[in-house]
Write an enzyme that holds these catalytic residues in place. Structure first.
Site, PDB file in Angstrom:
ATOM      1  N   ASN A   9      35.747  93.636  13.278  1.00  0.00           N
ATOM      2  CA  ASN A   9      35.519  92.262  13.725  1.00  0.00           C
ATOM      3  C   ASN A   9      36.665  91.843  14.660  1.00  0.00           C
ATOM      4  O   ASN A   9      37.825  91.735  14.244  1.00  0.00           O
ATOM      5  CB  ASN A   9      35.441  91.367  12.486  1.00  0.00           C
ATOM      6  CG  ASN A   9      35.197  89.915  12.818  1.00  0.00           C
ATOM      7  OD1 ASN A   9      35.834  89.366  13.724  1.00  0.00           O
ATOM      8  ND2 ASN A   9      34.299  89.283  12.086  1.00  0.00           N
ATOM      9  N   LYS A  12      38.846  88.850  13.629  1.00  0.00           N
ATOM     10  CA  LYS A  12      39.859  89.183  12.607  1.00  0.00           C
ATOM     11  C   LYS A  12      41.021  89.946  13.225  1.00  0.00           C
ATOM     12  O   LYS A  12      42.185  89.697  12.891  1.00  0.00           O
ATOM     13  CB  LYS A  12      39.236  90.029  11.497  1.00  0.00           C
ATOM     14  CG  LYS A  12      38.195  89.331  10.645  1.00  0.00           C
ATOM     15  CD  LYS A  12      37.721  90.308   9.571  1.00  0.00           C
ATOM     16  CE  LYS A  12      36.597  89.772   8.732  1.00  0.00           C
ATOM     17  NZ  LYS A  12      36.137  90.775   7.738  1.00  0.00           N
ATOM     18  N   ASP A  68      38.085  91.017   3.703  1.00  0.00           N
ATOM     19  CA  ASP A  68      36.717  90.603   3.407  1.00  0.00           C
ATOM     20  C   ASP A  68      36.738  89.099   3.204  1.00  0.00           C
ATOM     21  O   ASP A  68      37.563  88.572   2.456  1.00  0.00           O
ATOM     22  CB  ASP A  68      36.140  91.322   2.193  1.00  0.00           C
ATOM     23  CG  ASP A  68      34.619  91.306   2.254  1.00  0.00           C
ATOM     24  OD1 ASP A  68      34.064  91.879   3.210  1.00  0.00           O
ATOM     25  OD2 ASP A  68      33.977  90.681   1.371  1.00  0.00           O
ATOM     26  N   SER A  69      35.850  88.425   3.887  1.00  0.00           N
ATOM     27  CA  SER A  69      35.928  86.974   3.918  1.00  0.00           C
ATOM     28  C   SER A  69      34.538  86.394   4.048  1.00  0.00           C
ATOM     29  O   SER A  69      33.560  87.113   4.266  1.00  0.00           O
ATOM     30  CB  SER A  69      36.832  86.538   5.075  1.00  0.00           C
ATOM     31  OG  SER A  69      36.519  87.246   6.256  1.00  0.00           O
ATOM     32  N   GLY A 150      32.536  83.401  14.188  1.00  0.00           N
ATOM     33  CA  GLY A 150      31.684  83.184  13.016  1.00  0.00           C
ATOM     34  C   GLY A 150      31.273  81.730  12.845  1.00  0.00           C
ATOM     35  O   GLY A 150      30.736  81.104  13.769  1.00  0.00           O
ATOM     36  N   TYR A 151      31.525  81.200  11.656  1.00  0.00           N
ATOM     37  CA  TYR A 151      31.089  79.849  11.296  1.00  0.00           C
ATOM     38  C   TYR A 151      32.094  78.763  11.692  1.00  0.00           C
ATOM     39  O   TYR A 151      31.931  77.601  11.307  1.00  0.00           O
ATOM     40  CB  TYR A 151      30.837  79.787   9.779  1.00  0.00           C
ATOM     41  CG  TYR A 151      29.737  80.700   9.297  1.00  0.00           C
ATOM     42  CD1 TYR A 151      28.428  80.242   9.159  1.00  0.00           C
ATOM     43  CD2 TYR A 151      29.999  82.041   8.983  1.00  0.00           C
ATOM     44  CE1 TYR A 151      27.417  81.082   8.717  1.00  0.00           C
ATOM     45  CE2 TYR A 151      28.992  82.892   8.538  1.00  0.00           C
ATOM     46  CZ  TYR A 151      27.709  82.405   8.409  1.00  0.00           C
ATOM     47  OH  TYR A 151      26.702  83.241   7.972  1.00  0.00           O
ATOM     48  N   ASP A 152      33.135  79.102  12.431  1.00  0.00           N
ATOM     49  CA  ASP A 152      34.183  78.134  12.772  1.00  0.00           C
ATOM     50  C   ASP A 152      33.665  76.814  13.371  1.00  0.00           C
ATOM     51  O   ASP A 152      34.191  75.749  13.034  1.00  0.00           O
ATOM     52  CB  ASP A 152      35.206  78.758  13.727  1.00  0.00           C
ATOM     53  CG  ASP A 152      36.230  79.615  12.996  1.00  0.00           C
ATOM     54  OD1 ASP A 152      36.361  79.466  11.761  1.00  0.00           O
ATOM     55  OD2 ASP A 152      36.898  80.431  13.659  1.00  0.00           O
ATOM     56  N   LYS A 172      44.416  76.661  14.057  1.00  0.00           N
ATOM     57  CA  LYS A 172      43.595  77.193  12.959  1.00  0.00           C
ATOM     58  C   LYS A 172      44.481  77.877  11.923  1.00  0.00           C
ATOM     59  O   LYS A 172      44.250  77.771  10.724  1.00  0.00           O
ATOM     60  CB  LYS A 172      42.539  78.164  13.518  1.00  0.00           C
ATOM     61  CG  LYS A 172      41.671  78.784  12.414  1.00  0.00           C
ATOM     62  CD  LYS A 172      40.632  79.771  12.924  1.00  0.00           C
ATOM     63  CE  LYS A 172      39.953  80.473  11.748  1.00  0.00           C
ATOM     64  NZ  LYS A 172      39.024  81.536  12.163  1.00  0.00           N
ATOM     65  N   HIS A 177      42.229  80.197   5.583  1.00  0.00           N
ATOM     66  CA  HIS A 177      42.159  81.106   4.439  1.00  0.00           C
ATOM     67  C   HIS A 177      42.872  82.427   4.736  1.00  0.00           C
ATOM     68  O   HIS A 177      43.550  82.983   3.892  1.00  0.00           O
ATOM     69  CB  HIS A 177      40.687  81.338   4.099  1.00  0.00           C
ATOM     70  CG  HIS A 177      39.820  81.708   5.273  1.00  0.00           C
ATOM     71  ND1 HIS A 177      39.841  81.027   6.458  1.00  0.00           N
ATOM     72  CD2 HIS A 177      38.940  82.732   5.458  1.00  0.00           C
ATOM     73  CE1 HIS A 177      39.003  81.577   7.313  1.00  0.00           C
ATOM     74  NE2 HIS A 177      38.439  82.621   6.726  1.00  0.00           N
TER      75      HIS A 177
END
Ligand code: ITT
Length: 189
Positions: A9, A12, A68-69, A150-152, A172, A177
């Protein structure tokens, strides 16, 4: 020192790479090494993070760090959770995945959600370390911003009206997380 980032990714790689950069560690990504992408057959973030880190350590014989997230939505009983990537389908269509989250939420009042990140560090001798970070927030619609991945664009962390998609990478990092999990790793090692 050489460390393999056991992820395919790019988002990441950018975020963890920026965290590792000041530490003088030579980082190579799974993509650069053409490592195979293991099937994520576990049902927990910890399980999948360890699975990915062990798979990479086995073929590279180097220390490997896997992430993993996912996004967990309270009103959806924690979905998409470990299936966050899979909700985007083979085309990795996160506009569609965000729309799916929005549609499933419907008109419900509870728009609370959180991101989880589990970092697993595995050495060639098999020793393993696991770190977790979490950030609570609210889902907004329509999604806003083009930053992050992603979902940001649909997630605003507690204490902010802007979404992760509207923040710079450095902003960010103040909430994420992934940064929290990384801080735990640095603390421990
Ligand atoms: P690797 O397994 O190769 O690391 P992946 O994208 O498949 O890549 P995951 O299985 O951990 O990774 O899926 C996590 C998904 O959760 C990811 O694709 C994003 O859509 C979402 N996600 C995780 N962290 C995120 C973040 O900081 N911002 C937005 N979305 C995030």
């Amino acid at each position: 020192e050489k460390l393999v980032l056991a992820t395919h990714n790019a988002g990441k790689v950018a975020e963890i790479g920026a965290m590792l950069a000041p530490m003088g560690i030579h980082v190579v990504s799974a993509g650069e090494l053409n490592l195979p992408e293991p099937d994520e057959t576990e049902t927990t973030f910890v399980g999948n993070a360890l699975l990915k880190a062990h798979a990479a350590a086995k073929v590279t014989n180097l220390p490997c760090l896997a992430d993993d997230s996912g996004l967990c939505v309270n009103a959806l009983n924690g979905d998409p959770g470990v299936y966050s990537a899979r909700w985007a389908g083979p085309g990795k269509d996160f506009a569609m995945a965000m729309q799916t989250v929005h549609d499933k939420l419907g008109a419900g009042d509870d728009r609370s959600a959180y991101f989880i990140c589990v970092l697993a560090l595995v050495y060639p001798d098999g020793s393993e370390y696991v770190f977790e970070g979490r950030v609570n927030g609210t889902l907004v619609w329509p999604a806003r911003g083009v930053g992050g991945f992603g979902y940001d664009p649909m997630f605003a962390p507690d204490g902010e009206t802007r979404t992760f998609g509207e923040m710079t990478p450095a902003e960010k990092k103040n909430y994420s997380h992934r940064a929290i999990a990384f801080a735990a790793l640095v603390d421990a090692l």
